[in-house]
Design a protein around this motif. Structure first.
Motif, PDB file in Angstrom:
ATOM      1  N   SER A  57       1.389  -1.162   0.135  1.00 48.68           N
ATOM      2  CA  SER A  57       0.168   0.065  -0.016  1.00 48.68           C
ATOM      3  C   SER A  57       1.021   1.159   0.142  1.00 48.68           C
ATOM      4  O   SER A  57       2.152   1.332   0.554  1.00 48.68           O
ATOM      5  CB  SER A  57      -0.895   0.039   1.198  1.00 48.68           C
ATOM      6  OG  SER A  57       0.095  -0.078   2.438  1.00 48.68           O
ATOM      7  N   SER A  58       0.248   2.121  -0.602  1.00 49.99           N
ATOM      8  CA  SER A  58       1.062   3.840  -0.621  1.00 49.99           C
ATOM      9  C   SER A  58       0.967   4.697   1.589  1.00 49.99           C
ATOM     10  O   SER A  58       0.879   4.873   2.030  1.00 49.99           O
ATOM     11  CB  SER A  58       0.172   4.672  -1.920  1.00 49.99           C
ATOM     12  OG  SER A  58      -0.946   5.022  -1.139  1.00 49.99           O
ATOM     13  N   GLN A  59      -0.453   3.813   2.273  1.00 52.68           N
ATOM     14  CA  GLN A  59      -0.115   3.980   3.300  1.00 52.68           C
ATOM     15  C   GLN A  59       0.551   3.042   4.082  1.00 52.68           C
ATOM     16  O   GLN A  59       1.139   2.023   3.929  1.00 52.68           O
ATOM     17  CB  GLN A  59      -2.241   3.991   3.773  1.00 52.68           C
ATOM     18  CG  GLN A  59      -2.942   4.244   3.145  1.00 52.68           C
ATOM     19  CD  GLN A  59      -2.902   5.785   3.927  1.00 52.68           C
ATOM     20  OE1 GLN A  59      -2.814   7.083   4.350  1.00 52.68           O
ATOM     21  NE2 GLN A  59      -2.881   6.864   2.804  1.00 52.68           N
ATOM     22  N   GLY A  60       1.095   4.439   4.758  1.00 48.36           N
ATOM     23  CA  GLY A  60       1.836   3.100   5.839  1.00 48.36           C
ATOM     24  C   GLY A  60       1.918   2.162   6.652  1.00 48.36           C
ATOM     25  O   GLY A  60       0.632   2.001   7.090  1.00 48.36           O
ATOM     26  N   CYS A  61       2.723   1.039   7.172  1.00 47.70           N
ATOM     27  CA  CYS A  61       2.324   0.065   7.739  1.00 47.70           C
ATOM     28  C   CYS A  61       3.451  -0.347   9.166  1.00 47.70           C
ATOM     29  O   CYS A  61       4.587  -0.275   8.487  1.00 47.70           O
ATOM     30  CB  CYS A  61       2.595  -1.230   6.532  1.00 47.70           C
ATOM     31  SG  CYS A  61       0.890  -2.151   4.998  1.00 47.70           S
ATOM     32  N   TRP A  62       2.795   0.278   9.633  1.00 46.10           N
ATOM     33  CA  TRP A  62       3.299   0.304  11.310  1.00 46.10           C
ATOM     34  C   TRP A  62       3.626  -0.739  12.328  1.00 46.10           C
ATOM     35  O   TRP A  62       1.881  -0.963  12.106  1.00 46.10           O
ATOM     36  CB  TRP A  62       3.961   1.794  11.770  1.00 46.10           C
ATOM     37  CG  TRP A  62       4.450   2.676  10.783  1.00 46.10           C
ATOM     38  CD1 TRP A  62       5.971   3.560  10.513  1.00 46.10           C
ATOM     39  CD2 TRP A  62       3.662   3.316   9.656  1.00 46.10           C
ATOM     40  NE1 TRP A  62       5.599   3.821   9.182  1.00 46.10           N
ATOM     41  CE2 TRP A  62       4.348   4.587   9.169  1.00 46.10           C
ATOM     42  CE3 TRP A  62       2.388   4.005  10.261  1.00 46.10           C
ATOM     43  CZ2 TRP A  62       3.819   5.761   8.497  1.00 46.10           C
ATOM     44  CZ3 TRP A  62       2.486   5.093   9.097  1.00 46.10           C
ATOM     45  CH2 TRP A  62       2.719   6.579   8.337  1.00 46.10           C
ATOM     46  N   GLN A  63       4.278  -1.423  12.479  1.00 41.47           N
ATOM     47  CA  GLN A  63       3.780  -2.477  13.526  1.00 41.47           C
ATOM     48  C   GLN A  63       2.898  -1.729  14.515  1.00 41.47           C
ATOM     49  O   GLN A  63       4.025  -0.705  14.973  1.00 41.47           O
ATOM     50  CB  GLN A  63       5.045  -3.374  14.396  1.00 41.47           C
ATOM     51  CG  GLN A  63       4.538  -4.733  15.032  1.00 41.47           C
ATOM     52  CD  GLN A  63       5.654  -5.902  15.156  1.00 41.47           C
ATOM     53  OE1 GLN A  63       6.567  -5.477  14.663  1.00 41.47           O
ATOM     54  NE2 GLN A  63       5.056  -6.406  15.592  1.00 41.47           N
ATOM     55  N   GLY A  64       2.236  -2.217  15.784  1.00 41.90           N
ATOM     56  CA  GLY A  64       1.922  -1.665  16.588  1.00 41.90           C
ATOM     57  C   GLY A  64       0.773  -0.138  16.300  1.00 41.90           C
ATOM     58  O   GLY A  64       0.101   0.120  17.121  1.00 41.90           O
ATOM     59  N   ASP A  65       0.425  -0.160  15.360  1.00 40.27           N
ATOM     60  CA  ASP A  65      -0.424   1.506  14.869  1.00 40.27           C
ATOM     61  C   ASP A  65      -1.060   0.750  13.412  1.00 40.27           C
ATOM     62  O   ASP A  65      -1.948   0.771  13.961  1.00 40.27           O
ATOM     63  CB  ASP A  65       0.820   2.264  14.204  1.00 40.27           C
ATOM     64  CG  ASP A  65       0.054   3.350  14.180  1.00 40.27           C
ATOM     65  OD1 ASP A  65      -0.766   3.133  14.731  1.00 40.27           O
ATOM     66  OD2 ASP A  65       1.075   4.292  13.850  1.00 40.27           O
ATOM     67  N   THR A  66      -0.818   0.170  12.489  1.00 41.64           N
ATOM     68  CA  THR A  66      -1.542   0.058  11.166  1.00 41.64           C
ATOM     69  C   THR A  66      -1.255  -1.434  11.508  1.00 41.64           C
ATOM     70  O   THR A  66      -1.834  -1.940  10.222  1.00 41.64           O
ATOM     71  CB  THR A  66      -1.055   1.089  10.405  1.00 41.64           C
ATOM     72  OG1 THR A  66       0.498   0.853   9.977  1.00 41.64           O
ATOM     73  CG2 THR A  66      -1.399   2.452  11.050  1.00 41.64           C
ATOM     74  N   TRP A  67      -0.358  -2.547  11.325  1.00 43.22           N
ATOM     75  CA  TRP A  67      -0.924  -3.669  12.506  1.00 43.22           C
ATOM     76  C   TRP A  67      -0.458  -4.209  12.901  1.00 43.22           C
ATOM     77  O   TRP A  67      -0.030  -4.139  13.695  1.00 43.22           O
ATOM     78  CB  TRP A  67      -0.079  -4.541  10.144  1.00 43.22           C
ATOM     79  CG  TRP A  67       1.677  -4.566  10.695  1.00 43.22           C
ATOM     80  CD1 TRP A  67       2.446  -3.173   9.970  1.00 43.22           C
ATOM     81  CD2 TRP A  67       2.640  -5.130  11.392  1.00 43.22           C
ATOM     82  NE1 TRP A  67       4.055  -3.336   9.889  1.00 43.22           N
ATOM     83  CE2 TRP A  67       3.724  -4.803  11.125  1.00 43.22           C
ATOM     84  CE3 TRP A  67       1.940  -6.990  11.799  1.00 43.22           C
ATOM     85  CZ2 TRP A  67       4.964  -6.228  11.150  1.00 43.22           C
ATOM     86  CZ3 TRP A  67       3.205  -7.658  12.120  1.00 43.22           C
ATOM     87  CH2 TRP A  67       4.547  -7.317  11.675  1.00 43.22           C
TER      88      TRP A  67
END
Length: 201
Positions: A57-67
């Motif tokens: 995705s163009s949206q960020g993937c951050w562990q504990g935040d968005t995944w």
């Protein structure tokens, strides 16, 4: 400690960790996608841990935040779409090699720090604490945040370096991270009836 000795220890640690990983259970890759910014969970065997393999995705993937993940699933939210590497737990026979490798790596890091005469102090958390953001790892800063009548509500500022967790849930509705509470930008938010006291540190 000499440069040659540090290099030798680094090579030894690499061999130990490589040997430890050789007998690990087979890993697999799954794709989990948050469509239209919605929360999505994907069934997976996460006993051996989960790592983000490739962001889609163009949206960020951050562990504990968005995944993130729990015992039997990987979850994504707020537009994160990615491939994740999951696998079973490693064989117990590998524990000794992993511990030895970790100890050697620790020795290397300690030696490098001791020999680095220009090592700078990272004072990001000190500055956050001094500015009143509750930085550091003490008792933290409490924020009470309540979604009344099921409405989306923002409640407080959270620095990007800080961690947020529930200290005490107040609602009958279960508060689940990424589903009805989380951090958007630098704002703590709740939704869908979640009411709780959060701690920021």
């Amino acid at each position: 400690m000499s440069t040659h000795r540090i290099r030798f220890l680094a090579a030894l640690a690499g061999l130990l960790l490589l040997g430890a990983g050789g007998n690990a259970a087979a890993q697999s890759t799954i794709t989990c996608e948050s469509r239209n910014g919605q929360y999505q969970s994907c069934s997976a065997n996460t006993s051996g841990g989960v790592t983000l393999s490739r962001q889609l995705s163009s949206q960020g993937c951050w562990q504990g935040d968005t995944w993130g993940y729990d015992r039997n699933r990987v979850w994504v939210t707020r537009g994160c779409r990615a491939e994740f590497r999951v696998g079973g737990a490693s064989s117990s026979n590998n524990t000794g090699a992993k511990v030895a490798g970790a100890l050697v790596l620790g020795a290397i890091v300690a030696a490098a720090v001791a020999n680095n005469k220009h090592n700078d102090h990272d004072d990001r958390y000190d500055n956050d604490y001094d500015n009143g953001y509750g930085g550091g790892y003490g008792n933290g800063r409490e924020i009470r945040c309540e979604s009344t009548s099921g409405r989306y509500t923002t409640c407080g500022y959270v620095d990007r370096h800080q961690h947020v967790e529930i200290r005490r849930q107040l609602s009958n509705q279960q508060c689940v991270y990424g589903r009805n509470w989380g951090v958007d930008g630098r704002q703590l938010w709740v939704d869908d009836g979640c009411r709780a006291v959060f701690v920021v540190y």
